[in-house]
Design an enzyme around this catalytic site. Structure first.
Site, PDB file in Angstrom:
ATOM      1  N   GLU A  73     -11.488 -13.255  25.948  1.00  0.00           N
ATOM      2  CA  GLU A  73     -11.310 -14.518  26.546  1.00  0.00           C
ATOM      3  C   GLU A  73     -10.926 -15.528  25.146  1.00  0.00           C
ATOM      4  OE1 GLU A  73     -13.689 -17.865  28.856  1.00  0.00           O
ATOM      5  OE2 GLU A  73     -14.979 -16.427  27.783  1.00  0.00           O
ATOM      6  N   SER A  74      -9.931 -16.256  25.270  1.00  0.00           N
ATOM      7  CA  SER A  74      -9.717 -17.199  24.138  1.00  0.00           C
ATOM      8  C   SER A  74     -10.304 -18.405  24.247  1.00  0.00           C
ATOM      9  CB  SER A  74      -8.233 -17.537  23.859  1.00  0.00           C
ATOM     10  OG  SER A  74      -7.803 -18.005  25.106  1.00  0.00           O
ATOM     11  N   GLY A 121     -32.097 -26.182  16.805  1.00  0.00           N
ATOM     12  CA  GLY A 121     -31.880 -24.376  16.718  1.00  0.00           C
ATOM     13  C   GLY A 121     -32.714 -23.679  17.647  1.00  0.00           C
ATOM     14  N   LYS A 147     -11.243 -20.336  15.432  1.00  0.00           N
ATOM     15  CA  LYS A 147     -11.176 -19.180  16.216  1.00  0.00           C
ATOM     16  C   LYS A 147      -9.964 -18.951  17.084  1.00  0.00           C
ATOM     17  CE  LYS A 147     -16.399 -18.324  16.866  1.00  0.00           C
ATOM     18  NZ  LYS A 147     -17.382 -18.363  17.781  1.00  0.00           N
ATOM     19  N   GLY A 169     -22.763 -20.561  29.596  1.00  0.00           N
ATOM     20  CA  GLY A 169     -22.333 -20.235  27.951  1.00  0.00           C
ATOM     21  C   GLY A 169     -21.793 -18.906  28.210  1.00  0.00           C
ATOM     22  N   SER A 170     -21.853 -18.434  26.839  1.00  0.00           N
ATOM     23  CA  SER A 170     -21.466 -16.926  26.549  1.00  0.00           C
ATOM     24  C   SER A 170     -21.857 -16.013  27.080  1.00  0.00           C
ATOM     25  CB  SER A 170     -21.122 -16.817  24.936  1.00  0.00           C
ATOM     26  OG  SER A 170     -22.350 -16.691  24.394  1.00  0.00           O
ATOM     27  N   GLY A 210     -33.359 -23.813  22.732  1.00  0.00           N
ATOM     28  CA  GLY A 210     -32.752 -22.921  23.776  1.00  0.00           C
ATOM     29  C   GLY A 210     -33.822 -21.728  24.046  1.00  0.00           C
ATOM     30  N   HIS A 240     -50.693 -33.712  74.881  1.00  0.00           N
ATOM     31  CA  HIS A 240     -51.621 -34.163  74.030  1.00  0.00           C
ATOM     32  C   HIS A 240     -51.559 -33.538  72.433  1.00  0.00           C
ATOM     33  CE1 HIS A 240     -55.713 -36.059  73.048  1.00  0.00           C
ATOM     34  NE2 HIS A 240     -55.906 -34.639  72.195  1.00  0.00           N
ATOM     35  N   ASP A 273     -58.569 -35.453  78.879  1.00  0.00           N
ATOM     36  CA  ASP A 273     -57.961 -34.200  78.378  1.00  0.00           C
ATOM     37  C   ASP A 273     -58.542 -33.126  78.606  1.00  0.00           C
ATOM     38  OD1 ASP A 273     -56.499 -36.336  77.469  1.00  0.00           O
ATOM     39  OD2 ASP A 273     -57.732 -36.538  75.430  1.00  0.00           O
ATOM     40  N   CYS A 311     -13.875 -22.287  32.026  1.00  0.00           N
ATOM     41  CA  CYS A 311     -14.355 -21.202  32.240  1.00  0.00           C
ATOM     42  C   CYS A 311     -13.647 -20.387  33.080  1.00  0.00           C
ATOM     43  CB  CYS A 311     -15.990 -21.241  32.726  1.00  0.00           C
ATOM     44  SG  CYS A 311     -15.956 -22.190  34.131  1.00  0.00           S
TER      45      CYS A 311
END
Length: 791
Positions: free
Chosen positions: A693-694, A520, A646, A539-540, A523, A15, A51, A596
């Site tokens: 890191e390049s 600008g 860079k 990202g960085s 974020g 039930h 029931d 990455c």
């Protein structure tokens, strides 16, 4: 009673309520109508009452705010009921079955509700109205009077704090007018709280979407072509096959009044879809057009491409390239519409292959973020996404996307086609399969005697999430993050890198995703926004640290970060040299080094060092640098000019510090931002290029003494980054030893760059935390709730 007692052990009955509450056939309905916080089932020994027999066992589950009869049945009452019946039979066989007499205290019996008694009373709180409607859905249906007509209400859900804008609608007996919104009809209770109804049904049986109340007048009937008439007759045969009890299918034959049930709806839809491949038809469409003539009218409009949602207006930027005209959205995508940035500003996007302007894109402001978050919040709390059955979330142009990815990011077209686009598709498909498999678990805890406890966990979406993606894989990074986020049931606001926006814009035309192309302070505002509950960033490392700080100071939002890397690759003398050369080059030059997990530093065992370098130089000289759209190109342009500059500076530093520049090191003398594939040897541990890191096509090689496994491991781990790593050796024991000791989130053995949608991806140390891909990624966008029930 002779029948009941005939079996050797007697008869037992299932039930769907926690007896003695809700005795009778409408137990599940009354569980919802009464607003019970717990639902469940009982297995009892049959008697001659209704029931009322002794209880053998019972099970409980919480009632969720928007549960329906179907959701309770499918989630708990049916699957757990089957298990419990098996358990009960075993208890009886073992002689351990109990017979707990039912008490009359708290006992209730409510019969099947009559339509005449199911009118909605608006002089009560919104939750009580919601319970009344969902408890009567689908039979007999709760009703009210609107504009003098009796209207039955279906598909109720409680609303959060925000109510979408819409057109007011007077409801008889309600102290406050309802609101017809794009998502449904909003109704208010006496406490001024709100609920939303999805569908309305008139007395003649016609059902409409509540959102279309003011546009639901009779639509001009369409004249069928000869071909459409033939199809209509074939559909008539399908109806006849289902409604076998009906002598003939007339224009006025009603599908449900002729005896059809829910399984017949599924059969009808699937048979028609099989006959008309590509036709978008859903079960709900049958409920909205119940007579044969209305169904054929709906079907023909759908077949012609009419009767669809208003076409989205997109101001595309177009470009003739790669033997096609590609169309690229350039505006913000907020609340289901493309629109200019609030400040009207735009920014140029540049093709890195020749330095030309691809087009202008909207340059968003903080105000655009606020509007996007508000829209995502509304979509989560009020719109259908937050209330959608997880299985329905599964329902979501290769060459064009690959072309845009090539001209936008500089990726070689063939690579973009296979990896950028191909893996993105795989990712969405993979996470679509997870939608209805997100589960909690049951946990045994110490019992609070004489009572008992049930503790279980639930995985819930977080709400509005934000995603910030990088410029090297704009499409793929969107897929990696947003697919898991959406599968978990969240809505999201997406910000791509300012210099690369076009492929993300192509796939964000959904009301649960808002798209902010550039700006600008965008974020920063996402990090600070109080209504965002999770931010995923790639990202960085410096920017990741700032994001983490802002997220903590604002509202302690959840964060996952995939940051910089300086991944070591160790090549031992017992390697497969051909494979080590081929994969070693791929580890550095894949996607022009803008990768990455690129091997930032190779350690080559001394005895094979010179041979390895000789063979790498031979292969570099064979690489074709040029137009990324040419199918034979191996190496395209760097992403943008600032990055190109860079990389040249990075090489100049390496030479000044005393490393040996074996090949490359400068920009290619041609239009665009092309960097020569570059190779440095004699790189010592203290040098700048050994530590930093390049993010470009620069192979940095150091040698290590033969047999010095622990020494090279120490050098490889002497970095604050820990994203990926690799080892090449034929010795499995050496491979396992090295893989255990490399301090990185991913270790490749005798391969490199081998990522897969089912395998978690993410780093250690200052390479960040949290995972993309695989089941682990879902947990980044879910929260765990523990529920303890005493019984």
């Amino acid at each position: 009673m002779n029948v009941i007692d005939h079996p050797a052990h007697g008869s037992i009955i299932y039930h769907p309520s926690i007896l003695p509450l809700h005795r009778g056939a409408s137990a599940i309905n009354w569980t919802l109508i009464q607003g019970d916080k717990k639902a469940g089932f009982s297995i009892f020994w049959a008697d001659d009452g209704l029931d009322t027999g002794p209880i053998l066992l019972q099970r409980e589950c919480p009632v969720e705010p928007n549960d329906t009869v179907d959701s309770l049945y499918n989630r708990f009452l049916f699957p757990e009921g089957i298990k419990a019946m098996v358990e009960s039979v075993q208890l009886i066989a073992d002689g351990k079955a109990t017979r707990v007499p039912q008490t009359e205290e708290g006992a209730s019996y409510e019969g099947i509700q009559k339509k005449s008694n199911s009118k909605v009373n608006f002089a009560q709180p919104a939750e009580a109205i919601h319970n009344w409607i969902r408890g009567h859905d689908k039979v007999p249906g709760a009703w009210t009077v609107i504009d003098g007509q009796t209207v039955t209400l279906y598909g109720s859900s409680m609303l959060g704090s925000s109510v979408p804008a819409g057109q007011p609608l007077e409801i008889e007996g309600a102290s406050q007018a309802g609101v017809v919104t794009k998502n449904g009809l909003v109704l208010y209770g006496s406490d001024s709280k709100a609920l939303m109804v999805k569908n309305l049904q008139y007395e003649d049986g016609k059902m409409i979407s509540a959102a279309k109340y003011f546009s639901s007048g009779d639509t001009a009937r369409v004249e069928l072509t000869d071909d459409e008439k033939k199809i209509a007759e074939e559909i008539r045969d399908i109806w006849k096959g289902i409604l076998s009890n009906v002598a003939a299918i007339e224009e006025t034959t009603d599908f449900f009044k002729s005896g059809a049930a829910s399984m017949d709806v599924v059969r009808l839809v699937e048979e028609i879809k099989q006959k008309c491949a590509g036709l978008q038809l859903q079960n709900e469409d049958v409920y909205m057009a119940t007579t044969f003539q209305d169904f054929i009218q709906m079907f023909v409009r759908r077949l012609r491409g009419e009767d669809q949602e208003e076409e989205m207006v997109i101001d595309y930027a177009t470009k003739d390239v790669n033997n096609m005209t590609v169309k690229m959205p350039w505006q913000c995508f907020i609340n289901g519409k493309f629109e200019d940035a609030e400040n009207g500003k735009t920014a140029d996007t540049i093709n890195p292959a020749d330095g030309s302007v691809i087009c202008k894109v909207a340059y968003a402001s903080v105000g655009d973020v606020d509007r996007a978050v508000a829209a995502a919040k509304e979509a989560f709390e009020v719109g259908p996404w937050g209330r959608m059955n997880p299985r329905d979330r599964e329902a979501w142009r290769r060459s064009e996307l690959a072309t845009i990815e090539s001209i936008d990011s500089g990726a070689v077209y063939t690579l973009a086609l296979k990896t950028h686009v191909g893996m993105s598709i795989q990712t969405f498909r993979y996470f679509a399969g997870w939608c209805d498999k997100i589960q909690g678990k049951t946990i045994p805890i110490n019992q609070a005697r004489p009572n008992r406890n049930l503790t279980f966990t639930k995985k819930e979406p977080l709400g509005v999430c934000a995603i910030v993606i990088p410029w090297n894989y704009p499409l793929m990074m969107l897929a990696w993050k947003s697919a898991a986020c959406l599968a978990a049931g969240n809505t999201l606001v997406l910000k791509p890198a300012q210099v690369r926006t076009h492929t993300p814009a192509q796939v964000t035309t959904d009301s649960v995703i808002d798209f902010i192309p550039a700006g600008g302070m965008v974020g920063q505002r996402m990090s600070d926004h109080p209504d965002i509950r999770k931010l995923g960033f790639t990202g960085s490392t410096p920017i990741g640290k700032q994001i983490m700080k802002s997220c903590a100071l604002s509202n302690l939002k959840k964060v996952s970060l995939e940051l910089g890397g300086k991944s070591p690759l160790i090549i031992f003398s017992d390697c497969d040299m051909d494979k080590a050369v081929r994969m070693g080059m791929s580890s550095v030059f894949f996607n022009k080094g803008e990768n990455c997990i690129a091997a930032g530093r190779l350690f080559v065992e001394e005895s094979i060092h010179d041979e390895y370098i000789r063979r790498v130089v031979e292969e570099i000289k064979k690489m074709k640098v040029g137009d990324p759209l040419h199918r034979s190109t191996d190496h395209g342009p760097q992403n943008h000019k600032a990055h190109m500059d860079k990389l040249v500076e990075y090489c100049e530093v390496g030479v000044k510090e005393g490393a040996t520049l074996v090949y490359g090191g400068k920009q290619v003398d041609r239009p665009g931002f092309f960097m020569e594939p570059t190779l440095f040897t004699d790189v010592e541990d203290h040098m700048f290029i050994a530590k930093e890191e390049s993010f470009g096509p620069i192979m940095v090689v150091s040698k290590f003494k033969d047999g010095d496994i622990d020494g090279v491991l120490s050098r490889a781990n002497d970095t604050e980054f820990g994203l990926a790593s690799g080892v090449f050796t034929r010795d499995i024991n050496k491979a396992m030893y090295v893989s255990e000791r490399l301090d990185a989130g991913t270790v490749f053995v005798n391969t490199y760059n081998k990522t897969d949608v089912a395998s978690p991806f993410g780093g250690f140390k200052q390479s960040g935390f949290g995972k993309d891909l695989g089941e682990d990624a879902l947990n980044e966008y879910l929260r765990t709730k523990a529920v303890t029930v005493e019984y």
